[in-house]
Motif scaffolding. Structure first.
Motif, short mmCIF file in Angstrom:
data_model
loop_
_atom_site.label_atom_id
_atom_site.label_comp_id
_atom_site.label_asym_id
_atom_site.label_seq_id
_atom_site.Cartn_x
_atom_site.Cartn_y
_atom_site.Cartn_z
N ILE A 195 0.87 -1.18 0.00
CA ILE A 195 0.00 0.00 0.00
C ILE A 195 0.90 1.23 0.00
N ARG A 196 0.71 2.11 -0.98
CA ARG A 196 1.51 3.33 -1.07
C ARG A 196 0.59 4.55 -0.96
N TYR A 197 1.17 5.68 -0.56
CA TYR A 197 0.33 6.84 -0.28
C TYR A 197 1.01 8.14 -0.69
N THR A 198 0.19 9.19 -0.82
CA THR A 198 0.66 10.55 -1.02
C THR A 198 -0.17 11.48 -0.14
N THR A 199 0.39 12.66 0.14
CA THR A 199 -0.34 13.67 0.92
C THR A 199 -0.44 14.99 0.18
N ASP A 200 0.03 15.03 -1.09
CA ASP A 200 0.02 16.29 -1.85
C ASP A 200 -1.09 16.35 -2.89
N GLY A 201 -2.03 15.40 -2.83
CA GLY A 201 -3.15 15.41 -3.76
C GLY A 201 -2.93 14.63 -5.03
N THR A 202 -1.70 14.21 -5.31
CA THR A 202 -1.43 13.42 -6.50
C THR A 202 -1.77 11.95 -6.24
N ALA A 203 -1.96 11.19 -7.31
CA ALA A 203 -2.23 9.77 -7.17
C ALA A 203 -0.93 9.03 -6.85
N PRO A 204 -0.96 8.02 -6.00
CA PRO A 204 0.26 7.26 -5.71
C PRO A 204 0.80 6.58 -6.96
N ARG A 227 -1.28 -1.11 -10.34
CA ARG A 227 -1.94 -0.34 -9.30
C ARG A 227 -3.43 -0.65 -9.24
N GLY A 228 -3.96 -0.76 -8.04
CA GLY A 228 -5.39 -0.91 -7.84
C GLY A 228 -6.08 0.44 -7.82
N ASP A 229 -7.31 0.46 -7.36
CA ASP A 229 -8.05 1.71 -7.25
C ASP A 229 -7.32 2.69 -6.34
N VAL A 230 -7.43 3.96 -6.68
CA VAL A 230 -6.89 5.02 -5.82
C VAL A 230 -8.00 5.51 -4.90
N TYR A 231 -7.74 5.53 -3.60
CA TYR A 231 -8.72 5.95 -2.61
C TYR A 231 -8.29 7.30 -2.05
N ARG A 270 -4.06 10.01 -0.08
CA ARG A 270 -4.46 9.19 -1.22
C ARG A 270 -3.64 7.90 -1.17
N VAL A 271 -4.34 6.77 -1.23
CA VAL A 271 -3.69 5.47 -1.07
C VAL A 271 -4.09 4.54 -2.21
#
Length: 741
Positions: free
Chosen positions: A542-551, A581-585, A571-572
């Motif tokens: 599971i990967r994530y971002t905090t700047d609004g971009t997709a992982p 990549r699976g769905d972006v949440y 966003r994870v």
């Protein structure tokens, strides 16, 4: 390996101890027993004359040989035997017995023998290698005769190679129909030699609004990029499109037939014909070709030149496709120009046709007679029953907002194929409920059906990778539904599916990864929130971002526990071992203090305003005139509502028994917005198919202002509100919690 297995010693030899086979669809009955059969260089296959093709397919699969014609007398000594058994009672039925010495397949017909071969394929390792087969006895047959998949190749085009991969997939999961939507407003995809402009010009377009929408989405998802393989540059223009030559399609038909998959062609008439009318304007009543109120202008059923064109087209279609069935569409027809046509007025008077739906039925009936005269059967979308259509026409049901259509069609004598938009339109984004809904769908709930099919409309499916993502693994749920049709096996199906992803990897299927469990759209916390997300499959990260971009694959991995102490958006997404990549949440976190309660009058129920009309969002509804006022203690569309498009505003208070964080789940088709106190708790607004959105609010015990706004644009009538408190299982909101203003 396909099986989890251990090695034991028996007589000094290493022998595999097999686990439960992973078979999708599950057989009707299966019994495991000791022993195994190991194909080898000395293994031969002997088959009755009915099953020569199936024997060749099995020989290729197992890397063994088929015995010659003279081997029949010694067939009892053969290790693998395909035997015709007329005593089996069900179409496509087969019996598979695997022992330590033999593999025996008994089948009533070639389809059943081939289904047995595909079962053996699933018993082998996912990488296609040959390994010992477990000892077992299977008696198997399908519940439904029509087990189909539809692909729209008009809105976006797909290569012959991809269609071959799709056929292989259908055969593996014992699906037997591929419905190809070959023409529409956006492109004509099959060569018609009598009318060469259909593909010379009609197969190509400059980028349209659907292409533009895909391009915008591709900034976040590379699967949404327009496939450059279907772009050309001609006469100073950039054009998208493509078409199949007749020879290409004949070869594909043969490829499918070898796998017992029947290709059903669809040429949509009398509507959805802009690609043809652009190049042959005589097809309309007035020579115009444009969009009407909702749909494009159709071809004219009142001119003989229209029928000459249609019959010439279908003659060539029949020369390509040997299928008994041909789909004529017959849906979404803007008939307004017919009402203005002098030729149509004269024809209606001559034939005693009372209305425009009757005029459409006149067209469909004439085409059906032409089909029947050429040994074919007509299929149409369920709009064809709005007029007087021959009972021999097959009705394919899709309009979920016309729930009586299947029963009406069956009562009139039509064979019915179920393809309802909910849950079988696979172009609708999948969520955590889709596998359950597809698996538990009952094709014969409202009327007897010959089967069902999923549909993939491709306005927003521009690539083969996106097509895979939208159909898989949902297709496996439908395959088991239509073959085994036993909802008690759902938990077992999910376990088998978890192991089946390895086979999908080996087949290079760009499937949708399983959902990340337990996630909300909007979170509320008072002090801090500890987020944990389990991996959906072994090996996933599971990967994530905090700047609004997709992982992306280089984004940081989410820790086992991610602690949130300030307002933020996370966003994870899950990534497989090979980087898929699976769905972006998108998870929104907001810090709130517990909301103080207010006083109420105490009467149970909510005050509701009903609005008639079509609204793009709930704000537009609030600008409209109130049609009806009523009270209710249930969040659901009332039984008395029959308007095709409407909105409802539920207002009052919600009285909660204890303080804490409440989670609300709003599932609706189309849009809904839930406000509690000053907060927008769940935003599920807009025109869309059934989907669930969730959110939280921090409440003290007592009453709090409540406002739920819902709009229906014509379709599902789906509306449900559930809640959870402190992580409890979601449940419907009790009616006594609602208080009138």
């Amino acid at each position: 390996m396909k099986f989890s297995l251990t090695m034991i010693l028996l007589g000094g030899l290493a022998v595999r101890a097999f686990a439960q086979p992973v078979l999708i669809p599950a057989p009707q009955t299966m019994t495991l027993h000791e022993g195994h059969f190991a194909p080898g260089t000395n293994t031969t296959i002997v088959a009755d004359k009915w099953f020569a093709h199936e024997a060749a397919a099995l020989a290729q699969l197992l890397h063994v040989t088929v015995a010659g014609k003279g081997a029949g007398a010694a067939s009892h000594q053969s290790a693998i035997r395909l035997s015709h058994d007329s005593t089996l009672s069900n179409p496509e039925e087969y019996v598979l017995d695997i022992t330590g010495k033999t593999v025996l397949i008994r089948a009533k017909d070639a389809e059943g023998a081939f289904d047995a071969v595909e079962t053996i394929r699933q018993l082998l390792p996912a990488d296609g290698s040959v390994a010992p087969l477990p000892g077992l006895h299977i008696d198997d047959y399908p519940t439904y005769a029509w087990r189909g998949m539809h692909l729209d190749v008009s809105r976006h085009f797909f290569s012959i190679q991809y269609l071959q991969k799709l056929i292989d997939r259908l055969a593996l999961y014992k699906m037997n129909k591929l419905h190809l939507h070959l023409s529409d407003d956006q492109g004509w995809r099959i060569e018609i030699k009598k009318y060469p402009l259909l593909t010379e010009r009609g197969a190509w377009r400059t980028f349209n609004n659907q292409d533009s929408a895909c391009m915008r989405a591709s900034k976040d998802n590379p699967d949404m990029a327009i496939d450059p393989g279907h772009i050309i540059h001609k006469d100073g223009k950039t054009l998208y499109g493509g078409f199949y030559t007749q020879e290409q399609m004949k070869a594909l038909v043969a490829y499918a037939a070898a796998r017992h998959v029947d290709i059903i062609p669809e040429i949509d008439m009398p509507g959805h014909m802009m690609a043809a009318i652009n190049n042959y304007p005589f097809l309309t009543c007035n020579g115009e070709n444009s969009w009407g109120t909702l749909f494009t202008k159709p071809i004219c059923p009142c001119n003989e030149s229209t029928f000459t064109f249609a019959e010439n087209v279908f003659k060539e279609i029949m020369s390509i496709f040997p299928s008994t069935y041909i789909h004529i569409g017959g849906d979404e027809v803007d008939r307004s120009d017919w009402a203005k046509s002098a030729a149509c007025k004269a024809l209606m008077a001559k034939e005693g046709i009372k209305d425009l739906p009757g005029l459409q039925s006149y067209f469909i009936n004439r085409m059906e007679k032409f089909f029947n005269a050429n040994g074919r059967k007509l299929i149409g979308w369920d709009e064809i029953i709005e007029g007087d259509v021959s009972p021999s026409a097959v009705v394919m049901y899709w309009r979920t907002w016309v729930p009586a259509a299947p029963a009406k069609a069956a009562a009139a004598g039509h064979p019915v194929i179920m393809a309802p938009g909910e849950p079988l339109y696979f172009d609708r984004p999948a969520d955590q409920y889709d596998l359950f809904n597809v698996y538990h769908f009952n094709p014969s709930r409202t009327a007897p059906a010959v089967g069902a099919q999923a549909c993939l409309w491709t306005e927003m499916v521009p690539t083969e990778a996106r097509a895979d993502f939208m159909t898989m693994p949902r297709l496996t749920a439908l395959a088991e539904n239509l073959w085994t049709h036993d909802t008690t096996r759902y938990t077992d199906y999910l376990q088998r599916l978890g192991k089946e992803y390895a086979r999908m990897d080996a087949m290079h299927i760009h499937y949708r990864l399983p959902d990340l469990q337990g996630l909300l759209n909007d979170y509320v916390f008072t002090d801090a929130y500890a987020l944990t997300i389990p991996s959906p499959l072994p090996g996933c990260t599971i990967r994530y971002t905090t700047d609004g971009t997709a992982p992306v694959v280089s984004s940081p991995a989410l820790p086992a526990t991610y602690t949130v102490t300030t307002n933020q958006q996370l966003r994870v997404a899950a990534f497989s071992r090979n980087g898929e990549r699976g769905d972006v949440y998108t998870l929104n976190f907001t810090q709130q203090a517990l909301l103080d309660p207010v006083a109420t009058g105490g009467q149970t129920g909510l005050a509701c305003n009903f609005y008639t009309g079509s609204f793009k969002n709930t704000a537009r509804m609030m600008e409209a005139r109130i049609d009806t006022a009523f009270t209710t203690d249930t969040i659901a569309v009332p039984d008395w509502v029959h308007a095709p498009a409407f909105g409802i505003d539920y207002t009052g208070f919600i009285e909660v028994p204890q303080g804490g964080i409440y989670t609300f789940f709003l599932n609706c088709d189309d849009g809904g917005v839930l406000h509690i106190g000053p907060y927008t708790t769940v935003d599920n607004d807009g025109n869309h198919s059934a989907r669930e959105r969730s959110g939280q609010v921090a409440l003290k015990a007592g009453a709090h202002p409540f406002d739920l706004r819902f709009i229906e644009a014509g379709g599902g009538y789906k509306l449900r509100l559930r809640y959870s408190f402190n992580g409890s299982a979601p449940r419907d909101v009790p009616g006594e919690w609602f208080k009138q203003p």
